[in-house]
Motif scaffolding. Structure first.
Motif, mmCIF file in Angstrom:
data_model
loop_
_atom_site.group_PDB
_atom_site.id
_atom_site.type_symbol
_atom_site.label_atom_id
_atom_site.label_comp_id
_atom_site.label_asym_id
_atom_site.label_seq_id
_atom_site.Cartn_x
_atom_site.Cartn_y
_atom_site.Cartn_z
ATOM 1 N N ASP B 12 0.859 -1.175 0.000
ATOM 2 C CA ASP B 12 0.000 0.000 0.000
ATOM 3 C C ASP B 12 0.906 1.239 0.000
ATOM 4 O OD1 ASP B 12 -3.116 0.853 1.363
ATOM 5 O OD2 ASP B 12 -1.500 2.302 1.043
ATOM 6 N N ARG B 14 0.456 4.457 0.063
ATOM 7 C CA ARG B 14 0.250 5.556 1.022
ATOM 8 C C ARG B 14 0.751 5.170 2.398
ATOM 9 N NH1 ARG B 14 -5.967 5.714 0.338
ATOM 10 N NH2 ARG B 14 -5.398 3.532 0.467
ATOM 11 N N LEU B 15 0.443 3.938 2.789
ATOM 12 C CA LEU B 15 0.891 3.479 4.106
ATOM 13 C C LEU B 15 2.423 3.381 4.131
ATOM 14 C CD1 LEU B 15 0.059 2.594 6.897
ATOM 15 C CD2 LEU B 15 -0.181 0.261 6.052
ATOM 16 N N VAL B 18 3.896 6.800 4.694
ATOM 17 C CA VAL B 18 3.767 7.251 6.081
ATOM 18 C C VAL B 18 4.760 6.527 6.977
ATOM 19 C CG1 VAL B 18 2.237 7.111 8.076
ATOM 20 C CG2 VAL B 18 1.382 8.035 5.921
ATOM 21 N N ASN B 55 0.817 -9.459 3.660
ATOM 22 C CA ASN B 55 -0.071 -9.573 2.508
ATOM 23 C C ASN B 55 0.540 -8.849 1.324
ATOM 24 O OD1 ASN B 55 -2.539 -10.109 1.094
ATOM 25 N ND2 ASN B 55 -3.478 -10.202 3.140
ATOM 26 N N LYS B 101 -2.865 -5.058 11.819
ATOM 27 C CA LYS B 101 -3.488 -3.882 11.202
ATOM 28 C C LYS B 101 -4.961 -3.888 11.530
ATOM 29 C CE LYS B 101 -0.862 -3.462 6.888
ATOM 30 N NZ LYS B 101 -1.062 -3.593 5.434
#
Lengths: 435, 224
Positions: B12, B14-15, B18, B55, B101
């Motif tokens: 991911d 965006r994650l 960050v 994942n 998560k």
């Protein structure tokens, strides 16, 4: 009534019927034959006496006078006894044999006309002994029947119990099935019915397992989909909140995001079956956890003056404390309405979380730890998880009404001191496996 | 001082960004989005820690974790599947951790820092607890300046427990870590602990290894 008793009773009733019918029939036959035989003997004697009187044979006696219970009388037309053997008092007239008591013993009496003079020959047989035999037979048949009835009842019960034992076994095993993780019920016996029952139960259990598995897979799928976005939303809102703490709308959104995160964490714990994961034990200071959670909910009053070391799984104990505080904040509607007190003791530490919310009535108090019980806006799983985790740590959790009318939750956990072996010299943990 | 390097394996974007921003405050970070890239980078470059999302688009994250087993880097796994993570954690025996998560960033950072601290402790070559010092390079045990002779098993036990102060070790875990076979029963561990205690006690180190009733053994950190 239990199936066992029903079967036993059924067998017993059947046995009773058979025994009663067969003994009744046997007794009836005997009585009929005996009566006919007694009657035949009497009439034979009457005929023999009549023949002797008509054509006397020299030296032939009508009767042996010593024969007990045998009496012969020849009675004239005037009713006077002309000849008597065995008995002086006149015998009654009885063209058909009759039974009557003479001197306290039952006799069968018959008479026949003698010559044309209107006289009669009267013969009496003592049948007391024969009739007693009949009564004896009745008694022995009755007691034999009763014995047979009792024996067949007993056998019926034993057989029924034997036959139903596999059923009881299956019931025991069905009871032992863990509702959280239903396995299969084993049955290796030969009873077709019990096998059918076991197969049907196992099919149901398999369907339940499959459904649970699918639900879990579905929840995990959701978790995967929501994991990253929830983490991001929460992260960004928390960062913005730190920058602009006076922005009420932003603070509200950040709170909601955090709430959403915690709720989905609770749900995921259940979805992953994580409660079954073994604890990772370490030395944990409850005071640290309490202070950290209080820090997550600014406004919550925290009273934890002393360290409170325990042996536990830090993440999971943190979840317990967090769930209780979160629950209180929800009930009170604001963090200021929640008070957390940690009291360190010698053997156990007590954590109390009180809120000034609407409180719990008696029914709610009894059900508050059940899965799916909802209090206010809570997800209804946090308290269930908390109870499971506390109990896994060897502790207890209880809900009560607080002093101010709100709710009070109290967790007691065994202290580190209570779990450390006093005499550490021998190096043997006292857990009973020293063999 | 050289900054530790962290490999972030997260598909991911965006994650990942960050995570890189937050971890970038203390470490040099590298971000990859696939398991294959992760294995290539981890094999060719030194990392102190791999932050691994289980994942991944191209391969099973568990497989990646298993192939990283011989790597020097510690692993922190991110997953919604707690059961899988605990399997891998068993494999690594102490060098892996996981976080479900969704998580709060503070929780992740706390875990990463904790791993880095225990890593630094292990790499310093010196383990301390009270007056007791272990020098991991020389495999030597010193109490108040006096050397204590320990057998290989005794030393191994003490090193393991001093590296993980505050953690409770069950006898089964210790059998696994000290002997690696099931042939040895818990009695062997009791005997080793008993000998360690006698030697440390004789050297004046006091009670180092404590028995937690029914659970196992504990070495308390100095501050607790």
């Amino acid at each position: 009534m239990s199936l066992r008793n029903q079967v036993g009773l059924g067998v017993a009733l059947l046995a009773l019927l058979v025994v009663a019918a067969s003994t009744g029939l046997a007794y009836g036959w005997f009585v009929r034959d005996q009566a006919a035989e007694l009657r035949r003997l009497l009439l034979e004697d009457v005929a023999r006496v009549a023949a002797l009187l008509d054509a006397p044979v020299l030296g032939a006696a009508f009767v042996d006078p010593s024969t007990p219970g045998f009496a012969v009388q020849v009675v004239g037309a005037d009713g006077r006894v002309v000849l008597a053997w065995g008995r002086e008092e006149p015998l009654p007239l009885a063209p058909d044999p009759v039974q009557l008591p003479l001197d306290g013993r039952r006799h069968l009496v018959a008479s026949a006309p003698w010559r044309d003079a209107g006289g009669t020959i009267r013969v009496a047989h003592d049948v007391e002994a024969a009739l007693r035999t009949r009564a004896d037979l009745a008694r022995s048949l009755a007691s034999g029947g009763a014995l047979a009835f009792l024996a067949s009842t007993f056998v019926g019960l034993v057989v029924a119990r034997r036959a139903l034992r596999p059923l009881e076994l299956v019931v025991e095993r069905a009871r032992a099935v863990d509702p959280q993780a239903p396995g299969t019920i084993a049955y290796a016996g030969s009873s077709r019915e019990v096998r059918a029952l076991t197969d049907a139960l196992n099919a149901t259990l398999a369907a339940i397992r499959e459904r649970t598995r699918r639900e879990r897979a579905f929840l995990l799928e959701i978790a995967h989909e929501l994991g990253a976005p929830l983490t991001l939303v929460n992260y960004h809102l928390a960062a913005l909140r730190r920058e602009r703490p006076a922005d009420a709308e932003l603070v509200s959104a950040a709170d909601a995001a955090q709430e959403l995160l915690r709720t989905s964490q609770d749900l995921l714990v259940l979805a992953r079956g994580e409660l079954e994961r073994p604890l990772e034990l370490a030395l944990v200071d409850l005071r640290d956890l309490v202070q950290r959670v209080a820090g997550e909910y600014p406004g919550v009053r925290c009273d934890a003056p002393e360290p409170a070391p325990v042996i536990g799984d830090a993440d999971r104990l943190m979840q317990v404390v967090r769930n209780l505080v979160r629950n209180g904040v929800q009930a009170a509607g604001r963090p200021e309405g929640v008070r957390v007190a940690l009291e360190a003791g010698a053997d156990e530490h007590r954590l109390r979380v009180e809120d000034d919310g609407p409180g719990l009535d008696a029914e709610a108090l009894s059900r508050v730890f059940e899965r799916g019980f909802r209090r206010g806006q809570g997800s209804g799983v946090g308290l269930t998880i908390s109870r499971d985790l506390v109990e896994k740590h060897g502790g207890r959790i209880a809900a009560a009404s607080g002093p101010g009318g709100g709710a009070r939750f109290e967790v007691r956990l065994p202290s580190l001191a209570s779990r450390v072996e006093d005499d550490a010299g021998d190096g043997l943990p006292d857990d009973g496996d020293r063999s | 001082m050289r900054r530790e390097r962290v490999l972030i394996v997260e598909d991911d974007a965006r994650l990942a960004e960050v995570l890189a921003r937050e971890l970038g405050r203390g470490y040099d970070t590298v971000v990859v989005g696939t398991g294959r890239d992760a294995l290539v980078r981890a094999e060719t470059e030194p990392f102190a820690l791999v932050l691994l999302d289980l994942n991944l688009p191209d391969m099973d994250g568990i497989e990646v974790a298993e192939q990283l087993e011989g790597n020097d880097a510690d692993v922190v796994m991110l997953t919604a599947r707690g059961d899988l993570a605990s399997r891998v954690r068993g494999l690594y025996a102490g060098a892996a951790d996981y976080l479900a998560k969704p998580f709060q960033m503070e929780e992740l950072l706390a875990r990463v820092y904790a791993r880095m601290r225990s890593r630094a402790r292990a790499q310093s070559g010196i383990l301390r607890r009270g007056g007791l010092t272990l020098s991991t390079e020389e495999r030597a045990c010193v109490v108040e300046g006096v050397r204590v002779d320990l057998s290989a098993q005794e030393y191994h036990l003490l090193e393991l427990m001093l590296e993980n102060q505050g953690r409770v070790f069950s006898k089964d875990t210790l059998v696994d870590r000290l002997y690696g076979t099931a042939d040895v029963g818990p009695n062997a561990i009791e005997a080793v602990v008993s000998r360690v205690r006698k030697k440390l006690d004789a050297a004046g180190a006091g009670t180092v290894v404590e028995t937690i009733r029914g659970l196992g053994y504990l070495v308390r950190p100095d501050d607790a």
